[in-house]
Design a protein around this motif. Structure first.
Motif, mmCIF file in Angstrom:
data_model
loop_
_atom_site.group_PDB
_atom_site.id
_atom_site.type_symbol
_atom_site.label_atom_id
_atom_site.label_comp_id
_atom_site.label_asym_id
_atom_site.label_seq_id
_atom_site.Cartn_x
_atom_site.Cartn_y
_atom_site.Cartn_z
ATOM 1 N N SER A 69 0.763 -0.900 -0.079
ATOM 2 C CA SER A 69 0.010 0.203 -0.251
ATOM 3 C C SER A 69 0.647 1.213 0.048
ATOM 4 O O SER A 69 0.623 2.734 -0.765
ATOM 5 C CB SER A 69 -1.069 0.429 0.625
ATOM 6 N N THR A 70 2.040 0.712 0.535
ATOM 7 C CA THR A 70 3.070 2.281 0.473
ATOM 8 C C THR A 70 3.566 2.501 -1.055
ATOM 9 O O THR A 70 3.466 4.013 -2.058
ATOM 10 C CB THR A 70 4.216 2.180 1.516
ATOM 11 N N LEU A 71 3.786 1.826 -1.658
ATOM 12 C CA LEU A 71 4.733 1.611 -2.759
ATOM 13 C C LEU A 71 3.631 2.101 -3.912
ATOM 14 O O LEU A 71 4.002 3.081 -3.988
ATOM 15 C CB LEU A 71 4.854 0.223 -3.222
ATOM 16 N N ILE A 72 2.200 1.744 -3.834
ATOM 17 C CA ILE A 72 1.210 2.090 -4.006
ATOM 18 C C ILE A 72 1.166 3.990 -3.969
ATOM 19 O O ILE A 72 0.745 4.782 -4.931
ATOM 20 C CB ILE A 72 -0.145 2.009 -3.701
ATOM 21 N N LYS A 73 1.000 4.735 -2.734
ATOM 22 C CA LYS A 73 1.525 5.734 -2.641
ATOM 23 C C LYS A 73 2.560 6.591 -2.773
ATOM 24 O O LYS A 73 2.163 7.767 -3.512
ATOM 25 C CB LYS A 73 1.408 6.048 -1.139
ATOM 26 N N LEU A 94 3.228 9.923 -1.206
ATOM 27 C CA LEU A 94 3.373 10.094 -0.869
ATOM 28 C C LEU A 94 5.212 10.457 -1.332
ATOM 29 O O LEU A 94 6.235 10.054 -2.240
ATOM 30 C CB LEU A 94 4.352 8.214 -0.247
ATOM 31 N N TYR A 95 6.554 10.537 -1.054
ATOM 32 C CA TYR A 95 7.755 11.014 -1.680
ATOM 33 C C TYR A 95 8.722 10.553 -0.030
ATOM 34 O O TYR A 95 8.716 10.101 0.373
ATOM 35 C CB TYR A 95 7.673 12.955 -1.140
ATOM 36 N N PRO A 96 10.029 10.292 -0.848
ATOM 37 C CA PRO A 96 11.560 10.091 -0.828
ATOM 38 C C PRO A 96 11.543 10.869 0.307
ATOM 39 O O PRO A 96 11.874 12.214 0.402
ATOM 40 C CB PRO A 96 12.091 9.291 -1.426
ATOM 41 N N ASN A 97 12.037 10.925 1.537
ATOM 42 C CA ASN A 97 12.254 11.516 2.603
ATOM 43 C C ASN A 97 13.202 10.964 3.610
ATOM 44 O O ASN A 97 13.315 11.493 4.381
ATOM 45 C CB ASN A 97 11.082 11.688 2.977
ATOM 46 N N THR A 98 14.307 10.575 2.638
ATOM 47 C CA THR A 98 16.336 10.265 3.952
ATOM 48 C C THR A 98 16.850 10.750 2.738
ATOM 49 O O THR A 98 16.736 11.789 1.582
ATOM 50 C CB THR A 98 16.427 8.990 3.789
ATOM 51 N N LYS A 99 17.728 10.972 3.541
ATOM 52 C CA LYS A 99 19.141 11.314 2.683
ATOM 53 C C LYS A 99 19.658 10.987 2.180
ATOM 54 O O LYS A 99 20.696 11.384 0.928
ATOM 55 C CB LYS A 99 20.335 11.429 4.249
ATOM 56 N N TYR A 100 19.283 9.494 0.978
ATOM 57 C CA TYR A 100 20.031 8.658 0.520
ATOM 58 C C TYR A 100 19.821 9.054 -1.685
ATOM 59 O O TYR A 100 18.840 9.631 -1.755
ATOM 60 C CB TYR A 100 19.512 7.572 0.518
ATOM 61 N N MET A 156 7.041 -8.699 -2.835
ATOM 62 C CA MET A 156 7.539 -7.628 -1.535
ATOM 63 C C MET A 156 7.298 -8.073 -0.293
ATOM 64 O O MET A 156 6.580 -9.084 0.185
ATOM 65 C CB MET A 156 6.274 -6.889 -1.533
ATOM 66 N N TYR A 157 8.712 -7.998 0.358
ATOM 67 C CA TYR A 157 8.909 -8.818 1.609
ATOM 68 C C TYR A 157 9.499 -7.788 2.382
ATOM 69 O O TYR A 157 10.758 -7.383 2.066
ATOM 70 C CB TYR A 157 9.947 -9.987 1.080
ATOM 71 N N ASN A 158 9.199 -7.713 3.349
ATOM 72 C CA ASN A 158 10.232 -7.172 4.684
ATOM 73 C C ASN A 158 9.887 -5.361 3.914
ATOM 74 O O ASN A 158 11.324 -4.799 4.600
ATOM 75 C CB ASN A 158 11.151 -6.923 5.041
ATOM 76 N N GLN A 159 8.861 -4.527 3.608
ATOM 77 C CA GLN A 159 8.894 -3.072 3.443
ATOM 78 C C GLN A 159 10.405 -2.931 2.127
ATOM 79 O O GLN A 159 10.609 -1.467 2.353
ATOM 80 C CB GLN A 159 9.595 -2.169 4.774
ATOM 81 N N THR A 160 10.799 -4.078 1.371
ATOM 82 C CA THR A 160 11.298 -4.083 0.296
ATOM 83 C C THR A 160 11.197 -4.732 -1.211
ATOM 84 O O THR A 160 9.944 -5.535 -1.235
ATOM 85 C CB THR A 160 12.514 -4.077 0.312
#
Length: 265
Positions: free
Chosen positions: A43-47, A53-59, A219-223
């Protein structure tokens, strides 16, 4: 054209990671299933795809949809039909006064309802009727949402997106709430839709995976655990890993089903 081109995407809520190292490339003309257990990040991937949703990390990362980094939500929805149960439920609860025809027509303004200030051309009205015919619900065009079935409401919601002739559709758990006959009918409709646009099916039910789907992302474990051709990756070993239980998968006549499930030793 790439529909989805994601590299090294991470998303967090506060300090908790909810998607990690997402790499996904989906090309125009391909049909995909994104398969995983509840809580795996689907569901997060759909968002992420819908720009909620947007990427929000330093990577450093790449996030392109139809080869563009930035989209207005309205323009994106013209190219990418996003069909979720949240949208279905919203129409069921708050749009139940609308006719099936009005639900489809409302897609032109992405509104919940038809309003006096909205102008529709003769061509737009004609297109709405064509969409109803394609979805095989012309006979209920004047019926209110509150008087039609769950499967028919879902077809109306698809019609609302189809009005724009999008290049691709994302369908999230599309057969939830449907009985066996309605499930079969709806999957046949998605197959029909796959000849108009690319399909991205998001589910945890292997029975929903139809013949035309060529690729899979597990998908498994948030990836994304694995991705590639369905015929290479959709097997008992990979499903057992993703769902953390021993699964024996079978395939007959290009339809998949689970033969047996056992706890892991």
């Amino acid at each position: 054209m790439n529909i989805i081109d994601f590299e090294n995407i991470h998303v967090s809520y506060e300090v908790k990671p909810i998607l990690e190292n997402i790499n996904l490339k989906i090309n125009s003309g391909e049909h995909w299933v994104i398969l995983g257990a509840n809580g795996s990040g689907k569901s997060t991937l759909i968002k992420l795809i819908s720009n909620d949703l947007y990427p929000n990390t330093k990577y450093p990362f790449k996030k392109k949809i139809f080869e563009k980094e930035r989209w207005s939500i309205f323009d994106l929805k013209k190219n990418l039909g996003i069909i979720t149960n949240d949208l279905h439920n919203y129409f069921e609860k708050h749009g139940n006064f609308l006719s099936a025809y009005e639900v489809v027509l409302s897609g032109y303004y992405s509104s919940i309802g038809i309003f006096k200030h909205q102008d529709f051309t003769e061509e737009q009205h004609k297109k709405a009727l064509e969409v109803l015919d394609f979805l095989e619900i012309s006979h209920i065009k004047n019926k209110k949402v509150q008087h039609i079935s769950t499967g028919q409401i879902r077809r109306c919601v698809i019609g609302r997106a189809l009005i724009h002739e999008p290049k691709a559709f994302i369908l999230d758990e599309p057969t939830v709430g449907l009985d066996i006959k309605a499930q079969y009918s709806f999957i046949e409709l998605i197959r029909k839709l796959s000849y108009k646009a690319s399909i991205i099916l998001v589910t945890h039910h292997v029975e929903e995976i139809f013949k035309e789907i060529s690729h899979i992302a597990l998908m498994y474990n948030q990836t994304i655990y694995k991705q590639g051709l369905k015929k290479e990756l959709l097997n008992s070993k990979n499903l057992s890993e993703v769902f953390d239980i021993n699964i024996e998968l079978e395939n007959k006549n290009d339809r998949y089903f689970i033969k047996s499930i056992n706890e892991k030793d």
